[in-house]
Scaffold this motif. Structure first.
Motif, mmCIF file in Angstrom:
data_model
loop_
_atom_site.group_PDB
_atom_site.id
_atom_site.type_symbol
_atom_site.label_atom_id
_atom_site.label_comp_id
_atom_site.label_asym_id
_atom_site.label_seq_id
_atom_site.Cartn_x
_atom_site.Cartn_y
_atom_site.Cartn_z
ATOM 1 N N THR A 110 53.941 4.253 52.181
ATOM 2 C CA THR A 110 52.960 3.560 53.009
ATOM 3 C C THR A 110 52.745 4.250 54.355
ATOM 4 O O THR A 110 51.629 4.331 54.857
ATOM 5 C CB THR A 110 53.394 2.100 53.280
ATOM 6 O OG1 THR A 110 53.959 1.586 52.086
ATOM 7 C CG2 THR A 110 52.221 1.253 53.698
ATOM 8 N N HIS A 111 53.823 4.760 54.940
ATOM 9 C CA HIS A 111 53.691 5.309 56.286
ATOM 10 C C HIS A 111 53.713 6.829 56.302
ATOM 11 O O HIS A 111 53.843 7.442 57.349
ATOM 12 C CB HIS A 111 54.777 4.723 57.193
ATOM 13 C CG HIS A 111 54.646 3.228 57.306
ATOM 14 N ND1 HIS A 111 53.668 2.638 58.060
ATOM 15 C CD2 HIS A 111 55.326 2.220 56.704
ATOM 16 C CE1 HIS A 111 53.771 1.319 57.935
ATOM 17 N NE2 HIS A 111 54.761 1.045 57.120
ATOM 18 N N ARG A 112 53.581 7.406 55.128
ATOM 19 C CA ARG A 112 53.474 8.858 55.055
ATOM 20 C C ARG A 112 52.079 9.291 55.484
ATOM 21 O O ARG A 112 51.087 8.678 55.120
ATOM 22 C CB ARG A 112 53.676 9.319 53.595
ATOM 23 C CG ARG A 112 55.101 9.363 53.165
ATOM 24 C CD ARG A 112 55.652 10.761 53.411
ATOM 25 N NE ARG A 112 56.949 10.912 52.770
ATOM 26 C CZ ARG A 112 57.087 11.497 51.579
ATOM 27 N NH1 ARG A 112 56.047 11.950 50.928
ATOM 28 N NH2 ARG A 112 58.273 11.617 51.062
ATOM 29 N N HIS A 113 51.984 10.385 56.233
ATOM 30 C CA HIS A 113 50.675 10.934 56.611
ATOM 31 C C HIS A 113 50.016 11.548 55.388
ATOM 32 O O HIS A 113 50.692 12.015 54.469
ATOM 33 C CB HIS A 113 50.860 12.003 57.699
ATOM 34 C CG HIS A 113 49.578 12.431 58.318
ATOM 35 N ND1 HIS A 113 48.864 13.508 57.864
ATOM 36 C CD2 HIS A 113 48.865 11.908 59.334
ATOM 37 C CE1 HIS A 113 47.774 13.628 58.589
ATOM 38 N NE2 HIS A 113 47.737 12.681 59.496
#
Lengths: 355, 279, 295
Positions: free
Chosen positions: A67-70
């Protein structure tokens, strides 16, 4: 790589684009997100890619939270509706882009890049265009290059946003088949967005029908087509005739007509949806669902289309095989009776979707 | 009008429109230009070369073009930056800044000249802080660069801005999906797309700066061989009733600006062809 | 500022420093010079400021500036419309050349432009000698100033109109003709309303340059106080005489003119953007409707 979407929410101002969406994309399958514009399908795709950040919920790649991966770290292939090719670069450089921006440690040698790019161009059958610039290509060629470019980085999943939306009907059909074959060859987990039900049903392993930020139904194309889960899905998947009736003791009734149903509660207001080719026509009134005067007969091609005007002014569309049509010997002005071979019944008031 | 090989059109008024344009163009632009060519040709090579190769003239031409080039380079950097900020970022007072960018187009050059001179003079508002550092701006070539930077800024911003505005987000998203970091995306995707416009804008700023007079003469100090620009040489030759000398310098300047014009046009043609046949 | 997570945005510190540098540049190079004009003009009180503006030479300069702009702008307006009509509505050989020639005055140094008129109408030229013999003075007189002004403002209106009319295409005029309008009627009722903002835009830019031109006018004017001095030239003379209050007072009129130009220009752009948004909104609505009908 499987993708799990858990409780995803996304709002743009007051507009709820996605409302608590849950979905699992199995490893190696080709999944279609189908729905009218504004239903949230593109937003969902962009959230999977990391181009959009969800307001809540999680995206898991192979069980691992991404979810918070670029975007740049997700290793997704993304194909845009309008191709988004870099027009100052040759086709070769476009395809090579993802490899040349890798950090020096992991970047392949120029020879390896060259080999990989040419291999991909062979895969999309456009190796002879390596030195051309994007503006010199046709729409279909551009989309194939865009696909090759996204595959160059060996993505874990492939995401396609209305990939054939900007193409002519003929090219569209060719490319559709080609994408199916390509997928059978490389078996990469793929999700594509479309508003064209024919495209979704023809190409994908499974179809997700969406409306107003919700998932309406998920299933194999034949499942969805044969057993639509809601009036919306029924209407969205193709032309359909609507009949009002009631459900009594497991039977759907309109006048004389009765059709057995399984697992329906009694209701005074029930709606039956029948596709034009699921209707049969006869001249006898017995057990007929409805009747109407034949207004138009379109007899071009293998299927003959009839338009029947009912007494209340509404129109019934019927599709008959040519043989059946000849057998009946219909002429405009005749009064004819229709009987369904198959129907889908939903309880409730006449919630007629406008798509 | 068969000479013009005009293709058929139902609209009337071609002769009228074309006639007025050509007459006015001839009277205001071509006739004076022709006169200049006549005047030059009457001068003869020795006189022409004698004037042009004079040390003071050469120094002034060199100064005009070098200062213009430096100012254009500064404008290329800051103009691009300003255009980027104006297009991409939400900023307090953006509309105001956007309008202010055109100030050098709207403000008469002599006004700009005296204002900049007063500011950058050793006792001026800005100059007083620079003087202790040993930086002299007014009455030096540096002052010329300042004035020419002021004049040229809108050219770069106004040519780059629309290109940045039309740049599709999808291109950047595509680069990002392919694993490029932000710097790689800017350098390899955005910059090459903007480059033709940047070159055009910079060349326009440069061309304008080479011929600039009003804003420069106040701040330059006009010291022969040091801070005397080519247009000033023309004026001072005219003041001394040396029409031939003035004409010779003017011809050199004209030739150079025509070369620049040609360059700009071919650049635009080149980039149009490169980006041609788009969807 | 947009979401820092976005795939297409820079890190926060990069954004802040870019904005900071850009703002500083605008402040230092544009805003301070403009403000300093007014500060200098009013530095010795409003009384001296007004006195500097109402002395006879200043009044004469203002009069001459307004007069020459009032002649030059309408002339270039007519030319601009004629040129745009011919270039944007017709295909003919030499069109590119004509377009290039129209742009020419932009790439000629104003001083060189002034010189060309000196060469053409000065006492040494046959034309100048002929005119002098008949008692007409062009150089060092008003006609020369007007001519030089016309030259430097030559391309403004045409440049604004040509791309605009090209992008609009001739469909509407052809429709007007088919509906029975005369060529003139279709021009007045269809063409002009369509380009009115572009036209106004060109005119105000043309006017700003006409009133503010320095180099070209300086060469042909002769600097006769009270007679052939425009405001910019008057500013120069006063400045060189160390009459800074007078110079900046006159300069402040020109600066106000520049500000007014910028305000009108912004208003036009704002209006255009609004009209365009409304138009595209309508198109989008129509598209949605049509899609609805198809489904």
């Amino acid at each position: 790589m499987s993708i799990e979407i858990q409780n995803i929410r996304k709002q743009f101002g007051d507009f709820v684009a996605l409302d608590d969406v849950n979905l699992t994309v199995n490893d190696g399958e080709l999944l279609a997100l189908l729905g009218p514009s504004g239903c949230g399908k593109t937003t969902l795709l962009r959230i999977i890619a990391g181009l959009e950040r969800p307001d809540g919920g999680q995206v898991l790649f192979g069980g691992e939270d991404a979810t918070h991966r670029h975007v740049a770290e997700r290793k997704v292939g993304f194909v845009f509706q309008h191709y988004a090719l870099f027009r100052h670069m040759t086709v070769f450089d476009n395809v090579a882009f993802g490899l040349t921006v890798k950090p020096r440690r992991t970047r392949p040698s120029p020879e390896a890049i060259r080999e990989r790019v040419m291999e991909l161009l062979r895969l999309v059958q456009l190796e002879w265009l390596a030195d051309a610039y994007p503006p010199q290509l046709s729409g279909g060629q551009r989309q194939r290059i865009a696909l090759a470019r996204s595959l160059a980085v060996e993505p874990r999943v492939l995401l396609l946003d209305e990939p054939f939306g900007a193409l002519d009907a003929r090219v569209r059909k060719d490319l559709r088949r080609w994408l199916r074959e390509l997928h059978d060859e490389i078996h990469l987990t793929s999700v594509f967005v479309t508003h064209d039900q024919e495209e979704a049903l023809e190409v994908s392993d499974r179809v997700v029908v969406m409306d107003h930020g919700h998932i309406e139904q998920v299933g194999r194309p034949d499942e969805i087509y044969e057993n639509p889960a809601s009036p919306f899905v029924t209407q969205f998947l193709g032309d359909v005739n609507l009949f009002h009736g009631r459900v009594e003791r497991g039977l759907f009734r309109v006048g004389d007509f009765a059709h057995p149903l399984a697992g329906h509660d009694d209701s005074d207001q029930a709606l039956a949806y029948v596709r034009p080719h699921d209707l049969d026509v006869s001249m006898s009134a017995a057990q007929a669902l409805a009747q109407g005067r034949i207004e138009h007969i379109h007899a071009v091609g293998p299927v003959v289309r009839l338009e029947l005007r009912q007494d209340d002014g509404s129109v019934i569309d019927v599709a008959l095989s040519k043989e059946r049509y000849r057998e009946l010997g219909l002429t405009p002005g005749d009064t004819a009776f229709v009987r369904p071979k198959k129907l889908s019944v939903f309880n409730g008031d006449a919630s007629d979707y406008v798509i | 009008m068969s000479l013009l090989n005009r293709s058929y059109s139902v609209l009337p008024g071609f002769r009228l429109g074309f006639g007025i344009s050509l007459a006015w163009l001839g009277l205001i632009v071509l006739l004076p230009l022709a006169m200049m060519i006549v005047a030059t040709s009457r001068m003869g090579w020795p006189a022409f070369l004698g004037t042009v190769l004079d040390e003071r003239v050469l120094a002034s031409l060199r100064l005009s073009f070098v200062a213009a080039a430096i100012a254009a380079a500064i404008n290329a950097v800051f103009g691009l930056l300003l255009a980027w900020v104006l297009v991409r970022y939400r900023l307090f007072g953006k509309r105001f800044i956007d309008a202010m960018v055109d100030l050098p187009f709207a403000l008469p050059t002599s006004v700009a000249g005296i204002a900049l001179t007063t500011l950058y003079a050793p006792n001026g508002l800005v100059g007083q802080y620079l003087a202790p550092l040993g930086i002299k701006v007014a009455y030096t070539p540096l002052g010329i660069v300042v004035a020419l930077t002021f004049i040229g800024l809108p050219f770069v911003v106004r040519t780059v801005q629309p290109v940045l505005q039309e740049l599709e987000r999808e291109l950047e998203e595509a680069a990002s999906c392919l694993g490029a970091n932000r710097w790689q995306t800017v350098r390899r995707v955005i910059f090459p797309t903007v480059l033709p416009a940047l070159i055009t804008g910079t060349t326009l700023a440069f061309a304008r700066a080479t011929g600039e007079y009003g804003s420069v003469i106040f701040i330059a100090g006009n010291i022969p061989l040091v801070s005397e620009i080519a247009p000033l040489i023309i004026v001072s030759k005219l003041d001394q009733y040396d029409q031939n000398g003035a004409t010779a310098v003017a011809v050199v300047m004209l030739l150079i600006s025509f070369a620049l014009l040609l360059l700009i046009n071919s650049l635009q043609w080149w980039s149009a062809r490169r980006n041609g046949a788009q969807r | 500022m947009s979401d820092s997570y976005s795939a297409t945005a820079e890190a926060r510190w990069v954004r802040w420093s870019l904005c900071g540098v850009a703002l500083a540049f605008v402040f230092l190079f544009l805003l301070i010079p403009l403000l300093s004009v007014f500060q200098q003009a009013l530095s010795h009180g409003v009384g001296l400021y007004l006195a500097a503006l109402t002395e006879p030479d200043a009044r004469a300069a203002i009069g001459l500036t307004v007069r020459s702009a009032a002649i030059a702008v309408p002339l270039n307006l007519v030319f601009g419309i004629a040129a745009a009509w011919a270039i944007a509505r017709f295909e003919f050989r030499g069109k590119t050349l004509l377009t290039t020639l129209i742009d020419l005055p932009f790439s000629v140094s104003p001083v060189v432009a002034g010189l060309m008129f000196v060469l053409l109408f000065g006492v040494n030229s046959p034309v100048g000698a002929f005119l002098a013999a008949h008692g007409m003075k062009v150089i060092f007189a008003e006609p020369g100033i007007v001519l030089a002004t016309v030259f430097v403002t030559f391309p403004f209106v045409a440049r604004e109109l040509i791309p605009l009319m090209q992008s609009q295409g001739a469909d509407e005029e052809q429709a007007a003709l088919v509906l029975g309008a005369s060529g003139w009627k279709s021009f007045v009722r269809v063409t002009l309303p369509n380009v009115k903002w572009g036209l106004l835009y060109g005119v105000i830019l043309c006017n700003a340059r006409a009133m503010g031109e320095f180099g070209a006018v300086s060469v042909v004017s002769g600097h006769i106080r009270g007679e052939t001095n425009t405001i910019p030239l008057h500013v120069e003379i006063l400045y060189n005489e160390y009459n800074f209050v007078g110079a900046f007072a006159c300069a402040s009129i020109l600066a106000l003119l520049a500000l007014l130009t910028l305000v009108i220009k912004s208003l036009i752009e704002w209006r255009q953007a609004r009209e365009q948004n409304q138009a595209s909104g309508r198109v989008q609505l129509a598209r949605v409707r049509r899609a609805g009908e198809h489904a």
